[in-house]
Scaffold this motif. Structure first.
Motif, mmCIF file in Angstrom:
data_model
loop_
_atom_site.group_PDB
_atom_site.id
_atom_site.type_symbol
_atom_site.label_atom_id
_atom_site.label_comp_id
_atom_site.label_asym_id
_atom_site.label_seq_id
_atom_site.Cartn_x
_atom_site.Cartn_y
_atom_site.Cartn_z
ATOM 1 N N ILE A 34 47.438 61.114 20.668
ATOM 2 C CA ILE A 34 48.532 62.074 20.891
ATOM 3 C C ILE A 34 48.281 63.362 20.112
ATOM 4 O O ILE A 34 48.504 64.472 20.609
ATOM 5 N N GLY A 35 47.819 63.233 18.880
ATOM 6 C CA GLY A 35 47.525 64.426 18.097
ATOM 7 C C GLY A 35 46.418 65.266 18.713
ATOM 8 O O GLY A 35 46.518 66.496 18.775
ATOM 9 N N LEU A 40 44.755 69.950 22.155
ATOM 10 C CA LEU A 40 44.221 70.443 23.423
ATOM 11 C C LEU A 40 45.264 71.268 24.168
ATOM 12 O O LEU A 40 44.954 72.329 24.730
ATOM 13 N N LEU A 41 46.506 70.805 24.155
ATOM 14 C CA LEU A 41 47.578 71.552 24.809
ATOM 15 C C LEU A 41 47.807 72.899 24.124
ATOM 16 O O LEU A 41 48.040 73.919 24.792
ATOM 17 N N GLY A 162 37.009 67.394 26.960
ATOM 18 C CA GLY A 162 38.338 67.977 26.803
ATOM 19 C C GLY A 162 38.268 69.418 26.347
ATOM 20 O O GLY A 162 39.020 70.286 26.833
ATOM 21 N N TYR A 163 37.355 69.686 25.409
ATOM 22 C CA TYR A 163 37.189 71.070 24.972
ATOM 23 C C TYR A 163 36.676 71.946 26.117
ATOM 24 O O TYR A 163 37.071 73.113 26.245
ATOM 25 N N SER A 201 53.418 70.982 22.132
ATOM 26 C CA SER A 201 52.148 70.769 21.427
ATOM 27 C C SER A 201 52.365 70.653 19.921
ATOM 28 O O SER A 201 51.705 69.845 19.255
ATOM 29 N N ILE A 202 53.301 71.424 19.372
ATOM 30 C CA ILE A 202 53.599 71.328 17.940
ATOM 31 C C ILE A 202 54.136 69.946 17.602
ATOM 32 O O ILE A 202 53.752 69.334 16.589
ATOM 33 N N ALA A 203 55.036 69.440 18.458
ATOM 34 C CA ALA A 203 55.589 68.105 18.210
ATOM 35 C C ALA A 203 54.495 67.036 18.259
ATOM 36 O O ALA A 203 54.462 66.120 17.426
#
Length: 545
Positions: A34-35, A40-41, A162-163, A201-203
């Motif tokens: 998730i992190g 990525l988001l 992903g990058y 994304s911060i969450a």
């Protein structure tokens, strides 16, 4: 969970246990995933903020009453600070911790978008966009480090995939997103669209990223001279690339001075990085053949992909008069399949039986094939004619970007991550600026050349064709009894035809050049770099070296 290591038998070699992971890095699991997805988001948020406002600049200029020349500075200044920030980010996230630095920069990026539509003049908007560019440029280098640091070895190639989404999926989604926001929500959301996704994304980062410690002691050896010289140097050179063609390059004192002083400062910056005990990136990496091939290929491949995305948009807008919402399907053909192709290519490259250099060469052949199909462009093309060349790019883009990133990162050790991350991301951002400059210069010069040749042929053979009549004048003669008015309209229609033909021929020339550039990169990557293998977890029975 740890297990006791059995005592070795008499005469057996002593097997040393792998060094323990730092205490702040939890075991890999759903929380870490998730992190990483939150990071990525956040990078996609930064990319959308860049591409959506760049593509929608004409709509923003109309709404904010900004002239064309002033609007180009809004893009140039944003990109200059965005690219410059990438070079210095690894030092700062190592000092302030990835966890805190990522959340802070994502929040700054989102908060600065709130007042953007209400800026009273161009100067204030440029200043705000400069700070947004700084915050946006800080995020991609962090993503690369997160994928390589927190993912286990068998999954690191998928992290590279992903990058790679930030170079293939994100830019191609910019046009459809701009079209939807402007047509259905409102022009202010070209700035505000990042706020909800930034909050998400911060969450995700706050929940999943390990809370690594801060290292303020690094300020004792802070490279002050490097940042004071390097930041204006990189900004100056990027502005030259974005403004050079509009200001007619070195006939402009602004471009001449920025080039001279920017190059001088950049040379000093590189020399300082080579000898400073705490550099932002290591110039010595360029001694490696893999780094040379990977970084040169990265700039070229991303520039090629950017130009190939720009050609259909330019043609459809200038010749066919398409709005972004009508041209959006051409970009979606490339963007949406990346969600499948990127994991698929990553899985192929993650096999030790597959040489990623051959995957890269195959991807370059796909891009060359796409460029070859583009050489058939005529003024009769519509949106559907671009689908087949775009489909080849669906395969070509991930097949080139993922192996290139593997060549740049797989030969490096863990301690090299921050240094190679800054270099890779700075060149990745610079590729867009190079593509913009090359496309602008090539399109203008080749269009002028073909326009001159067409008018010259018309003047040379005009008398020979008089007996065939004047179809334009015949069509317009019924629209007005005033012959002078009809003559002016006929001349205007004639010059419109000449402009369309000249532009199409110029775009064809660019496609021809791209074919040979793609083939050259395919050969270079088969000859120059050494083979690299995807990482694997160390065997418990293998002694440490």
């Amino acid at each position: 969970m740890t297990s006791a290591t059995p005592a070795p038998a008499t005469g057996a070699p002593i097997i040393h246990a792998a060094p323990p992971m730092p205490s702040y890095i939890p075991p890999f699991g759903l929380r870490t995933v998730i992190g990483c997805l939150g990071m990525l988001l956040a990078v996609h948020v930064a990319g959308f903020n860049e591409h959506v406002t760049e593509i929608g600049l004409s709509d923003i200029r109309g709404a904010m009453h900004i002239g064309h020349d002033e609007g180009t500075w809004v893009i140039a200044i944003y990109e200059a600070f965005n690219i410059a920030a990438m070079a210095f980010t690894p030092w700062f996230y190592t000092t302030f911790s990835i966890y805190r630095f990522s959340i802070f920069m994502t929040a700054i990026l989102a908060l600065l978008s709130i007042p953007a539509p209400f800026m009273p003049d161009v100067t204030s908007l440029c200043i705000l966009r400069a700070f947004q560019g700084l915050a946006s440029g800080c995020l991609p280098p962090v993503l690369m480090t997160v994928m390589l640091k927190y993912l286990p070895p068998p999954l690191r190639v998928f992290g590279i995939g992903g990058y790679a989404m930030t170079a293939t999926f994100g830019p191609n989604l910019g046009l459809p997103l701009e079209a939807f926001l402007f047509e259905h929500v409102g022009w202010r959301w070209l700035y505000w669209e990042i706020i909800p996704t930034a909050a998400l994304s911060i969450a995700m980062m706050a929940y999943g990223l390990p809370k690594d410690p801060m290292h303020f002691e690094r300020f004792e050896s802070f490279n002050w001279f490097g940042i004071l010289v390097g930041l204006p140097a990189i900004c100056s050179l990027v502005i030259v690339l974005y403004q050079g063609d509009r200001l007619d390059w070195y006939r402009s004192p602004i471009i001449t001075n920025l080039t001279f002083w920017g190059l001088a400062a950049f040379i000093v910056f590189v020399i300082n990085e080579a000898y400073h005990p705490s550099p932002y990136f290591r110039v010595q990496y360029w001694k490696s053949r893999n780094i040379q091939a990977a970084l040169l290929s990265l700039v070229g491949i991303l520039a090629i992909c950017s130009i190939m995305a720009e050609i259909p948009a330019t043609y459809l807008e200038a010749v066919r008069g398409y709005r972004p919402t009508q041209a959006a399907p051409v970009s979606l053909v490339v963007a949406l399949p990346q969600l499948i192709m990127l994991p698929l290519i990553a899985a192929i490259c993650n096999s030790r039986k597959v040489d990623c250099r051959f995957v890269l060469a195959g991807g370059m052949l796909c891009l060359a094939g796409s460029a070859y199909l583009g050489t058939w462009l005529t003024v009769d093309w519509v949106r559907d004619n671009f689908y087949l060349p775009q489909i080849l790019q669906v395969f070509g883009q991930p097949m080139t970007v993922i192996p290139t990133l593997m060549l740049a990162t797989m030969a490096m050790g863990p301690a090299d991550g921050p240094f190679i991350s800054g270099m890779v991301n700075m060149l990745k951002g610079l590729a867009n600026a190079v593509a913009f400059a090359l496309f602008s210069a090539a399109t203008r010069r080749r269009e002028q050349y073909h326009s001159t040749m067409l008018l010259d042929h018309h003047g040379t053979h005009g008398l020979a064709l008089q007996g065939m009549g004047d179809p334009i004048n015949q069509q317009l003669s019924v629209t007005s009894p005033d012959s002078a008015h009809v003559a002016r309209n006929s001349l205007q229609v004639f010059h419109t035809y000449v402009h369309e033909q000249a532009l199409v021929l110029a775009l064809n020339d660019i496609y021809y050049v791209l074919i040979w550039v793609c083939l050259g990169y395919a050969v270079m990557n088969l000859l120059l770099p050494h083979r690299v293998y995807p990482p694997r977890a160390p065997s418990p029975n293998a002694p440490a070296r």
